[in-house]
Design a protein around this motif. Structure first.
Motif, mmCIF file in Angstrom:
data_model
loop_
_atom_site.group_PDB
_atom_site.id
_atom_site.type_symbol
_atom_site.label_atom_id
_atom_site.label_comp_id
_atom_site.label_asym_id
_atom_site.label_seq_id
_atom_site.Cartn_x
_atom_site.Cartn_y
_atom_site.Cartn_z
ATOM 1 N N GLU A 168 -19.999 -2.931 -0.405
ATOM 2 C CA GLU A 168 -18.828 -2.283 -1.006
ATOM 3 C C GLU A 168 -17.572 -2.811 -0.336
ATOM 4 N N PRO A 169 -16.474 -2.884 -1.050
ATOM 5 C CA PRO A 169 -15.233 -3.308 -0.394
ATOM 6 C C PRO A 169 -14.779 -2.202 0.569
ATOM 7 N N PRO A 170 -14.007 -2.560 1.594
ATOM 8 C CA PRO A 170 -13.569 -1.532 2.530
ATOM 9 C C PRO A 170 -12.827 -0.427 1.791
ATOM 10 N N ALA A 171 -13.086 0.821 2.226
ATOM 11 C CA ALA A 171 -12.524 1.975 1.517
ATOM 12 C C ALA A 171 -10.999 1.899 1.483
ATOM 13 N N VAL A 172 -10.381 1.551 2.617
ATOM 14 C CA VAL A 172 -8.920 1.435 2.647
ATOM 15 C C VAL A 172 -8.576 0.040 3.169
ATOM 16 N N PRO A 173 -7.998 -0.829 2.337
ATOM 17 C CA PRO A 173 -7.637 -2.158 2.833
ATOM 18 C C PRO A 173 -6.545 -2.079 3.898
ATOM 19 N N PRO A 174 -6.480 -3.083 4.796
ATOM 20 C CA PRO A 174 -5.545 -3.007 5.932
ATOM 21 C C PRO A 174 -4.107 -2.733 5.513
ATOM 22 N N ILE A 175 -3.676 -3.343 4.410
ATOM 23 C CA ILE A 175 -2.271 -3.187 4.003
ATOM 24 C C ILE A 175 -1.985 -1.725 3.638
ATOM 25 N N ALA A 176 -2.975 -1.086 2.980
ATOM 26 C CA ALA A 176 -2.785 0.315 2.601
ATOM 27 C C ALA A 176 -2.890 1.213 3.832
ATOM 28 N N ALA A 177 -3.822 0.869 4.731
ATOM 29 C CA ALA A 177 -3.991 1.672 5.946
ATOM 30 C C ALA A 177 -2.714 1.644 6.774
ATOM 31 N N ALA A 178 -2.074 0.448 6.845
ATOM 32 C CA ALA A 178 -0.832 0.334 7.621
ATOM 33 C C ALA A 178 0.280 1.158 6.996
ATOM 34 N N ALA A 179 0.358 1.126 5.648
ATOM 35 C CA ALA A 179 1.392 1.911 4.960
ATOM 36 C C ALA A 179 1.174 3.400 5.213
ATOM 37 N N LEU A 180 -0.102 3.835 5.191
ATOM 38 C CA LEU A 180 -0.409 5.249 5.438
ATOM 39 C C LEU A 180 -0.082 5.621 6.881
ATOM 40 N N CYS A 181 -0.332 4.656 7.764
ATOM 41 C CA CYS A 181 -0.167 4.931 9.190
ATOM 42 C C CYS A 181 1.286 5.256 9.549
ATOM 43 N N ILE A 182 2.237 4.628 8.861
ATOM 44 C CA ILE A 182 3.636 4.849 9.252
ATOM 45 C C ILE A 182 4.304 5.940 8.409
ATOM 46 N N LYS A 183 3.581 6.525 7.459
ATOM 47 C CA LYS A 183 4.193 7.537 6.586
ATOM 48 C C LYS A 183 4.078 8.921 7.229
ATOM 49 N N PRO A 184 5.192 9.656 7.370
ATOM 50 C CA PRO A 184 5.107 10.995 7.957
ATOM 51 C C PRO A 184 4.275 11.926 7.076
ATOM 52 N N ARG A 185 3.662 12.917 7.710
ATOM 53 C CA ARG A 185 2.750 13.785 6.956
ATOM 54 C C ARG A 185 3.450 14.492 5.789
ATOM 55 N N GLY A 186 4.705 14.840 5.990
ATOM 56 C CA GLY A 186 5.442 15.539 4.932
ATOM 57 C C GLY A 186 5.571 14.723 3.655
ATOM 58 N N GLN A 187 5.507 13.408 3.783
ATOM 59 C CA GLN A 187 5.685 12.557 2.600
ATOM 60 C C GLN A 187 4.368 12.129 1.966
ATOM 61 N N LEU A 188 3.244 12.543 2.577
ATOM 62 C CA LEU A 188 1.943 12.118 2.051
ATOM 63 C C LEU A 188 1.519 13.016 0.894
ATOM 64 N N THR A 189 0.897 12.411 -0.142
ATOM 65 C CA THR A 189 0.291 13.238 -1.183
ATOM 66 C C THR A 189 -1.001 13.811 -0.608
#
Ligand SMILES: [Zn+2]
Length: 553
Positions: free
Chosen positions: A413-434
């Motif tokens: 299976e492809p990785p569940a979260v690709p690095p580019i998406a993981a990095a974007a999630l990593c820097i997003k504050p919790r208040g802005q996350l869906t």
């Protein structure tokens, strides 16, 4: 009802006649009965003669107006002045040698600045003021070349923009206080930047991205100014570091110890300061990570193919380029990444010679470069070093007594979260996350201690950027350097080198947001000119036209 004097083409002009001819109106007028000597500034009423200037003026009821203006030639009566005669200068009516009144040139410039050459030509013709696009562009370019900044500049933002992405770049300078473009430079260099800044010793603040080039330019050209690192670029650099860290394959052994570097340096395996074991390990893990990701994608494609999916469906499902899909469908195993065709700029052309010299113990890139030059190599040292890197790695692993990285088993299976998406999630504050993103972040944190500690560092860094306390930065830098995460350490090292500008980013309100906006405008203009715009025209259209707005038509 308008009086005759109101209708005049300019102040103090007297209309003598107005005649309707087939091409439009012909208006004859007379300039004032005295002139001012341009050399000694003395008024003279002593007439020497007449001459007539033919000027295009604003249309009347859609019909073109040509103005025949009788202008006086005067004698200068001052015995100390070397000038004997002079013609009256009429700055409010027309510029010297111009074929149009000033209000027509201003209008033309305004339209050309806003719409470009061809559209302005069409508009002007429709308005009863026919002019060719070449004339319009020439006049706008001349105006921009003569334009000088009259008000002092206090806060300036600098960034680069691309002529062709990845190939050639230019520089844009914006007055952040007045929200205006100050200049557009054809190249991106510290020299050009410092030269421009040196012409404005009144500058107090320079806001710039993280590129060392503009920092150098500002240090040389405006040593009096405080430099501010742009907050958006800081976070963007951090995101990229995280993406790189997430692209690495998991470690299969203990991390390399920095002290290993000494004997390796002595053995000639490491020949540069930044060829440290830690960096070497990072490169190895990154390459292994990329290979593993490719293998995962390849396996996913093969599963889909075996299930009878069409090529289009595979492209949709995997997000891969259709060329890659077309190629991979025909293959049974994943090929190695394609190598370049051997030109004289490619070290691969000299592979046999290099391999022989390497085996003989000559491993210094610089020495090998000197040997290759007479043999016809035209590439760079960097390119050569890049070519030698795999050999260097193999030698490094052999000397350090470590196993070569095993190819990671392909995942189905492809990785569940690709690095580019993981990095974007990593820097997003919790208040802005869906809600969905928050679940992913929690999952990533649970799966990887590295991700959790990177996210902790990022959130603290965001807090420091938002707050007004630069004192907290030092502790953050210590913590980031003390972490065992390679990319965070590298980020912190670079940040420390630029510490003063980063501190200013915390305390100052200035950022490069509006510069990015102006770059968007520049890109729109550049593309609207279908790639035919040169730097002179591009600059002319980027600079503001404030003198025109003062003039009343
Ligand atoms: Zn004079």
């Amino acid at each position: 009802m308008k009086t005759k004097s109101d209708w005049a083409p300019g102040p103090e002009l007297r209309i003598l006649a107005a005649e309707r001819q087939s091409a439009g109106w012909v208006v004859t007028a007379e300039a004032p009965g005295s002139g001012c000597c341009p050399t000694c500034d003395r008024q003279s009423r002593c007439r020497h003669g007449w001459y007539v200037r033919h000027l295009q003026d604003l249309p009347v009821q859609g019909a073109a107006v040509s103005l025949n203006l009788k202008v006086g030639r005067w004698r200068c009566r001052d015995p100390r002045c070397h000038r004997r005669t002079f013609t009256a200068c009429l700055p409010l009516i027309a510029e010297p040698f111009a074929r149009r009144t000033r209000r027509v040139s201003d209008l033309a410039r305004l339209l050309t600045h806003a719409a470009g050459g061809r559209p302005a030509e069409r508009l002007m013709t429709r308005l009863g003021l026919p002019q060719s696009d070449d004339t319009l562009l020439r006049s706008l370019k001349r105006y921009a070349a003569r334009r000088q900044e009259e008000a002092p500049v206090r806060v300036v933002g600098i960034d680069d923009w691309s002529w062709r992405k990845g190939t050639t770049y230019g520089t844009i300078l914006v007055d952040l206080e007045r929200r205006e473009v100050l200049d557009v430079l054809a190249d991106r260099s510290a020299d050009a930047t410092s030269q421009w800044l040196a012409g404005h010793p009144e500058i107090e603040i320079v806001s710039r991205d993280r590129a060392g080039l503009y920092a150098d330019g500002a240090r040389q050209g405006a040593p009096q100014a405080r430099q501010v690192a742009d907050r958006f670029h800081l976070l963007e650099n951090l995101r990229k570091s995280i993406e790189q860290q997430m692209s690495r394959a998991p470690r299969q052994h203990e991390p390399f110890v920095a002290s290993d570097g000494e004997p390796l340096l002595a053995a000639g395996v490491l020949n540069r300061r930044y060829d440290q074991p830690e960096v070497m390990e990072h490169r190895l893990l990154l390459a292994a990570g990329r290979r593993a990701a490719d293998q995962g994608r390849f396996a996913h494609l093969k599963t889909l193919q075996a299930g009878g999916a069409s090529r289009a469906a595979i492209v949709r499902e995997t997000g891969l380029n259709w060329r890659t899909v077309a190629k991979w469908i025909r293959l049974d195993t994943l090929p190695e990444r394609r190598t370049m065709v051997a030109k004289t700029t490619t070290p691969d052309r000299f592979r046999v010679y290099l391999a022989r010299r390497w085996a003989e113990g000559s491993t210094m890139g610089r020495d090998l470069l000197a040997e290759l030059r007479p043999r016809g190599y035209t590439g760079s040292l960097t390119n050569l070093q890049r070519f030698l890197n795999p050999w260097r790695r193999a030698q490094f692993l052999a000397i350090a007594g470590l196993p070569a990285p095993r190819p990671t088993a392909p995942r189905n299976e492809p990785p569940a979260v690709p690095p580019i998406a993981a990095a974007a999630l990593c820097i997003k504050p919790r208040g802005q996350l869906t809600e969905e993103q928050a679940t992913k972040v929690d999952m990533l944190k649970a799966a990887s201690a590295e991700f959790a500690s990177m996210r902790g560092l990022v959130m603290r860094f965001r807090g420091i950027l938002k707050g007004a306390n630069p004192g907290k930065l030092d502790r953050w830098l210590d913590d980031a350097l003390g972490s065992r995460i390679h990319c965070m350490r590298q980020f912190a090292i670079k940040l420390r080198q630029d510490a003063a500008a980063v501190r200013n980013a915390i305390t100052e309100i200035w950022s490069n947001g509006q510069v990015e906006g102006q770059i968007n405008r520049l890109k729109t203009l550049k593309r609207a000119m279908y790639g035919r715009a040169g730097i002179v025209l591009l600059r002319a259209r980027m600079l503001s036209l404030k003198q025109v707005s003062e003039h009343t038509v």
